[in-house]
Scaffold this motif. Structure first.
Motif, PDB file in Angstrom:
ATOM      1  N   ILE A 174      10.304 -32.324 -22.153  1.00 13.98           N
ATOM      2  CA  ILE A 174      11.694 -32.683 -22.899  1.00 13.98           C
ATOM      3  C   ILE A 174      11.957 -31.773 -24.108  1.00 13.98           C
ATOM      4  O   ILE A 174      13.065 -31.213 -24.102  1.00 13.98           O
ATOM      5  N   VAL A 190      19.812 -33.233 -21.588  1.00 16.09           N
ATOM      6  CA  VAL A 190      18.676 -33.523 -20.804  1.00 16.09           C
ATOM      7  C   VAL A 190      18.837 -34.906 -20.099  1.00 16.09           C
ATOM      8  O   VAL A 190      19.563 -35.912 -20.861  1.00 16.09           O
ATOM      9  N   CYS A 191      18.730 -35.120 -19.119  1.00 11.60           N
ATOM     10  CA  CYS A 191      18.980 -36.505 -18.186  1.00 11.60           C
ATOM     11  C   CYS A 191      17.845 -36.672 -17.431  1.00 11.60           C
ATOM     12  O   CYS A 191      16.777 -35.610 -17.077  1.00 11.60           O
ATOM     13  N   LYS A 202      13.505 -37.850 -26.007  1.00  9.53           N
ATOM     14  CA  LYS A 202      14.929 -37.757 -25.672  1.00  9.53           C
ATOM     15  C   LYS A 202      15.642 -38.254 -26.617  1.00  9.53           C
ATOM     16  O   LYS A 202      16.818 -37.991 -27.282  1.00  9.53           O
TER      17      LYS A 202
END
Length: 203
Positions: A174, A190-191, A202
């Motif tokens: 991440i 970011v997913c 996250k």
């Protein structure tokens, strides 16, 4: 969890402290930090952080016929659904209002690689991004020791039209996508799912 942290980091840290340390180190040391955490947490340091697309092409073509057919069917259905539900920009110039949808330039997708395998998550995150017009899709998933990432995840990346795949996992993946390193490009969003460390990173 705390016992595992003690074994890996050699001191008693909370998950928040672990993630904070990882984020700072990846932000300041880039690839060097990624390789260190990959060795510590995944048990191997790959010769290259990026997975050559020849490997994901091979993973797709090496799938059992029935599984490859299922992946292809799911890909086409997801593409059709997201194409049909794609929001459209519109503007009423006379009234002076409207809506403008602008796709992001680059997105990062995180796919876990622990006890379960998530090829469907690759499709459910990459396909909407591609349909929306995102120019580049970067995927990060951990390697399984010396064996590299799960081949089904690589096959799904091929099916979904992902642009680049990196064999890095956890909070360090991440951080790499959020900040960028020598090898990993910085992304706009970011997913994807993940464990407590990924979720904290996250945040």
């Amino acid at each position: 969890l705390l016992k595992g942290i003690l074994q890996v980091f050699g001191e008693r840290l909370t998950p928040d402290e672990v993630v904070s340390r990882i984020l700072i180190k990846v932000r300041t040391q880039g690839d060097e930090a990624l390789k260190e955490y990959t060795r510590l947490l995944d048990g191997a340091v790959p010769t290259s952080l990026e997975v050559p697309n020849t490997l994901w092409n091979r993973a797709y073509h090496d799938l059992p016929k029935g599984l490859r057919r299922a992946l292809t069917t799911l890909t086409k259905r997801a593409q059709a659904f997201h194409q049909a539900s794609l929001p459209r920009s519109w503007m009423d110039y006379a009234s002076g209002f409207g809506e403008q949808y602008t796709p992001l330039n680059r997105v990062g997708i995180y796919i876990p690689g622990g006890t379960a395998v998530y090829p469907s998550t690759v499709l459910m995150t990459a396909i909407p991004a591609r349909i929306a017009g995102v120019k580049e899709i970067v995927l990060a998933t951990p390697s399984k020791g010396e064996n590299g990432p799960n081949p089904i995840v690589l096959a799904a990346a091929h099916a979904a039209g992902v642009d680049r795949v990196y064999q890095i996992g956890g909070a360090q993946a991440i951080a790499a996508m959020a900040y960028g390193t020598e090898s990993v490009p910085k992304v706009d969003m970011v997913c994807g799912p993940g464990n407590a460390f990924v979720t904290l990173a996250k945040r």
